[in-house]
Design a protein around this motif. Structure first.
Motif, PDB file in Angstrom:
ATOM      1  N   LEU B  45      -2.082  -2.181  -7.734  1.00 58.35           N
ATOM      2  CA  LEU B  45      -3.240  -1.294  -7.834  1.00 58.35           C
ATOM      3  C   LEU B  45      -3.771  -1.295  -9.257  1.00 58.35           C
ATOM      4  N   PRO B  46      -5.027  -0.879  -9.429  1.00 57.60           N
ATOM      5  CA  PRO B  46      -5.543  -0.683 -10.784  1.00 57.60           C
ATOM      6  C   PRO B  46      -4.715   0.386 -11.495  1.00 57.60           C
ATOM      7  N   SER B  47      -4.794   0.410 -12.796  1.00 57.56           N
ATOM      8  CA  SER B  47      -3.992   1.366 -13.555  1.00 57.56           C
ATOM      9  C   SER B  47      -4.523   2.785 -13.380  1.00 57.56           C
ATOM     10  N   GLU B  48      -3.689   3.734 -13.728  1.00 60.33           N
ATOM     11  CA  GLU B  48      -4.070   5.138 -13.626  1.00 60.33           C
ATOM     12  C   GLU B  48      -5.317   5.418 -14.454  1.00 60.33           C
ATOM     13  N   ALA B  49      -5.334   4.847 -15.636  1.00 58.72           N
ATOM     14  CA  ALA B  49      -6.463   5.085 -16.532  1.00 58.72           C
ATOM     15  C   ALA B  49      -7.773   4.617 -15.902  1.00 58.72           C
ATOM     16  N   ARG B  50      -7.703   3.470 -15.246  1.00 58.11           N
ATOM     17  CA  ARG B  50      -8.897   2.915 -14.612  1.00 58.11           C
ATOM     18  C   ARG B  50      -9.427   3.868 -13.545  1.00 58.11           C
ATOM     19  N   PHE B  51      -8.530   4.304 -12.687  1.00 63.45           N
ATOM     20  CA  PHE B  51      -8.953   5.240 -11.640  1.00 63.45           C
ATOM     21  C   PHE B  51      -9.530   6.513 -12.249  1.00 63.45           C
ATOM     22  N   ALA B  52      -8.882   6.981 -13.297  1.00 60.83           N
ATOM     23  CA  ALA B  52      -9.353   8.205 -13.950  1.00 60.83           C
ATOM     24  C   ALA B  52     -10.793   8.029 -14.407  1.00 60.83           C
ATOM     25  N   GLU B  53     -11.053   6.868 -14.982  1.00 57.04           N
ATOM     26  CA  GLU B  53     -12.401   6.595 -15.473  1.00 57.04           C
ATOM     27  C   GLU B  53     -13.377   6.535 -14.303  1.00 57.04           C
ATOM     28  N   TRP B  54     -13.022   5.766 -13.267  1.00 62.47           N
ATOM     29  CA  TRP B  54     -13.891   5.625 -12.101  1.00 62.47           C
ATOM     30  C   TRP B  54     -14.256   6.969 -11.501  1.00 62.47           C
ATOM     31  N   LEU B  55     -13.258   7.818 -11.360  1.00 60.60           N
ATOM     32  CA  LEU B  55     -13.487   9.073 -10.644  1.00 60.60           C
ATOM     33  C   LEU B  55     -13.930  10.190 -11.581  1.00 60.60           C
ATOM     34  N   GLY B  56     -13.925   9.903 -12.879  1.00 60.18           N
ATOM     35  CA  GLY B  56     -14.355  10.925 -13.825  1.00 60.18           C
ATOM     36  C   GLY B  56     -13.441  12.123 -13.878  1.00 60.18           C
ATOM     37  N   VAL B  57     -12.151  11.887 -13.771  1.00 58.42           N
ATOM     38  CA  VAL B  57     -11.182  12.986 -13.887  1.00 58.42           C
ATOM     39  C   VAL B  57     -10.130  12.589 -14.908  1.00 58.42           C
ATOM     40  N   SER B  58      -9.293  13.544 -15.256  1.00 62.13           N
ATOM     41  CA  SER B  58      -8.271  13.244 -16.250  1.00 62.13           C
ATOM     42  C   SER B  58      -7.153  12.424 -15.630  1.00 62.13           C
ATOM     43  N   ARG B  59      -6.365  11.847 -16.468  1.00 57.65           N
ATOM     44  CA  ARG B  59      -5.262  11.033 -15.952  1.00 57.65           C
ATOM     45  C   ARG B  59      -4.262  11.914 -15.217  1.00 57.65           C
ATOM     46  N   LYS B  67       1.590  10.089  -7.553  1.00 56.09           N
ATOM     47  CA  LYS B  67       2.911  10.603  -7.189  1.00 56.09           C
ATOM     48  C   LYS B  67       2.953  11.014  -5.722  1.00 56.09           C
ATOM     49  N   SER B  68       1.880  11.590  -5.256  1.00 57.56           N
ATOM     50  CA  SER B  68       1.808  11.983  -3.850  1.00 57.56           C
ATOM     51  C   SER B  68       1.971  10.759  -2.961  1.00 57.56           C
ATOM     52  N   LEU B  69       1.205   9.731  -3.272  1.00 53.70           N
ATOM     53  CA  LEU B  69       1.265   8.522  -2.458  1.00 53.70           C
ATOM     54  C   LEU B  69       2.624   7.850  -2.581  1.00 53.70           C
ATOM     55  N   SER B  70       3.193   7.976  -3.763  1.00 52.70           N
ATOM     56  CA  SER B  70       4.512   7.402  -3.975  1.00 52.70           C
ATOM     57  C   SER B  70       5.558   8.150  -3.152  1.00 52.70           C
ATOM     58  N   ALA B  71       5.394   9.452  -3.036  1.00 51.71           N
ATOM     59  CA  ALA B  71       6.326  10.245  -2.236  1.00 51.71           C
ATOM     60  C   ALA B  71       6.251   9.841  -0.772  1.00 51.71           C
ATOM     61  N   MET B  72       5.060   9.500  -0.335  1.00 54.08           N
ATOM     62  CA  MET B  72       4.900   9.090   1.061  1.00 54.08           C
ATOM     63  C   MET B  72       5.182   7.610   1.237  1.00 54.08           C
ATOM     64  N   ALA B  79       8.009   2.578 -14.204  1.00 57.11           N
ATOM     65  CA  ALA B  79       7.556   2.666 -15.591  1.00 57.11           C
ATOM     66  C   ALA B  79       7.126   1.310 -16.119  1.00 57.11           C
ATOM     67  N   GLY B  80       6.001   1.292 -16.765  1.00 60.72           N
ATOM     68  CA  GLY B  80       5.548   0.078 -17.439  1.00 60.72           C
ATOM     69  C   GLY B  80       4.697  -0.818 -16.582  1.00 60.72           C
ATOM     70  N   ARG B  81       5.014  -0.915 -15.286  1.00 57.51           N
ATOM     71  CA  ARG B  81       4.173  -1.826 -14.502  1.00 57.51           C
ATOM     72  C   ARG B  81       3.284  -1.077 -13.520  1.00 57.51           C
ATOM     73  N   ARG B  82       2.249  -1.761 -13.106  1.00 60.34           N
ATOM     74  CA  ARG B  82       1.276  -1.114 -12.249  1.00 60.34           C
ATOM     75  C   ARG B  82       1.869  -0.841 -10.879  1.00 60.34           C
ATOM     76  N   ALA B  83       1.354   0.205 -10.266  1.00 57.76           N
ATOM     77  CA  ALA B  83       1.831   0.588  -8.938  1.00 57.76           C
ATOM     78  C   ALA B  83       1.476  -0.494  -7.942  1.00 57.76           C
ATOM     79  N   GLN B  84       2.316  -0.675  -6.943  1.00 59.96           N
ATOM     80  CA  GLN B  84       1.988  -1.647  -5.917  1.00 59.96           C
ATOM     81  C   GLN B  84       2.141  -1.049  -4.527  1.00 59.96           C
ATOM     82  N   VAL B  85       1.423  -1.655  -3.602  1.00 61.30           N
ATOM     83  CA  VAL B  85       1.472  -1.194  -2.222  1.00 61.30           C
ATOM     84  C   VAL B  85       2.884  -1.389  -1.688  1.00 61.30           C
TER      85      VAL B  85
END
Lengths: 246, 246
Positions: B45-59, B67-72, B79-85
């Motif tokens: 997936l794109p990085s957290e920062a990228r999504f934050a920018e796209w959606l105009g919200v904070s990180r 984290k929610s999606l990770s829980a499910m 740590a360190g690497r981008r999230a993956q499906v």
DNA sequence: CACAATCAACCTATCATACAAGTTATTTCC
DNA sequence: GGAAATAACTTGTATGATAGGTTGATTGTG
């Protein structure tokens, strides 16, 4: 030369288990708290700040832990009030299945087969355990389906409601949850199947299959109910093939 | 005077639907991204920062959504690497069920009944579809069970492995997941049941029930497999009653 | 006294910033 | 060319601040 049985599950490249983060610990601590205090649905949890203090971590960590549990519908969060233990519903399972479908880890055919397994039992139990009110309700739901063979959205909702109602009549709270999850995961693929049935006659056929199930349950005949269900699922399977799934 | 059918599900006090938070929106945006880009298991997936920018919200917001999606277990974070499906497994369902058990929203009896529904189908399918290797594996697993009638922990793991192996032989990837979930949710209550069987003979009885199932599947006899499974579940049910569940 | 309006205390939702630590791509050096 | 050092990026956690929702106590009123 290491001897080892060929594992069915192809031993994944075995990433070393991801190191436990503080959030993971917090999640465990919180669930332990719920379990330890024997909290039940609706009971309130301590505030985030309290947990943060107890565990000696920042509120950020507790926040993410709470959100994790909230995502799994173990707790429910809302602005201003403390989180509370959440009731059990199938939405998590449904989401999990929906994701598995979308990422092509399972296909609709397989989902239908799982439904067949579960519902073969729910209809039989329902035929034995249903109350009179439940019998009436099932028949009423089917009657409503007749009226909306052309309204895909309403049809889908009625269909789900019908199967969940059967599961409820089975008197095992696990079944409505499972059925709801399996059924609603099909929301995305069902329309394609339904569209295969262009003419009214073909669509009524599906409604009649439901009718037969409802009638058998109302009659208290588990055998007939199972058979009617089998017919319903064969129809569906036929539709899946027509829609190009197989 | 409002007319309305008595709802089976006692219409909850109907809290007004909780207002959507930014995290909720972010979750939807992220799942939409996965779906829209047709990402498959392992894709990054794109990085957290990228999504934050796209959606105009904070990180922070994106973080909690991740984290929610990770829980499910829809995505996997490290740590360190981008999230993956993330791949599909039953652990979410299992957790959900475990929580439902702990909070007494369902009981072990009901869990066993759900297993019965699912496994009645998996054993029949396994008898038809199993490969020779799978047949051998099942028999081997049973043989191992003989050796640990006194080791509760190992017995439990072998038991789970056995039932999951059957589900795998059914050739429907949904079944191993469901069976694993239902079975491992019982980890907490099973010991109590097992302890009811004090003498060796009584415990071997359980192993023999498994043996009969494995043999029927190896013989390719779905009928016999279903019957053997029924016997196994009747034994279990008997144990549940002895342990005081009912 | 009952009851409603008001207010204070508490709590969650979100933001901005900062830094440590893990991963990955690049560059540098042998 | 290949290995080691490094730069660039990414996640994990902490701190502090503020806005806005909830709850229960307080107060004022009929």
């Amino acid at each position: 030369m290491h001897e080892r049985q060929a594992p069915i599950t192809p031993a994944q490249p075995a990433d070393p288990p991801p190191p436990q983060t503080r959030v993971d610990n917090a999640v465990r601590a919180i669930t332990d708290h719920i379990h330890g205090q024997s909290l039940k649905v609706g009971d309130k949890l301590p505030s985030e700040a309290r947990f943060a203090e107890w565990l000696g971590v920042s509120r950020t960590v507790i926040r993410e832990a709470f959100k994790s549990l909230s995502a799994m519908r173990i707790i429910e969060m809302r602005a201003g009030r403390r989180a509370q233990v959440c009731g059990f519903d199938g939405s998590v399972i449904a989401l999990s299945l929906t994701h598995a479908l979308r990422t092509e880890q399972i296909n609709p055919q397989q989902l239908w087969d799982a439904r067949r397994a579960v519902e073969t039992r729910t209809v039989a139990l329902a035929a034995i355990r249903r109350s009179d009110a439940e019998a009436r309700r099932l028949l009423a739901l089917v009657a409503q389906m007749h009226d909306c063979v052309d309204d895909l959205a309403r049809m889908t909702e009625h269909d789900i409601a019908f199967h969940v109602a059967i599961a409820e009549a089975s008197r095992n709270p696990l079944f409505p949850v499972l059925v709801a999850a399996l059924t609603s995961a099909m929301r995305e693929t069902n329309p394609m199947v339904w569209r295969q049935r262009r003419d009214d006659e073909s669509r009524q056929e599906v409604v009649h299959a439901h009718e037969a199930i409802a009638q058998a349950i109302a009659d208290g005949d588990p055998e007939a109910a199972s058979n009617a269900l089998a017919r319903h699922f064969d129809l569906a399977s036929q539709g899946l093939v027509m829609a190009g799934f197989n």
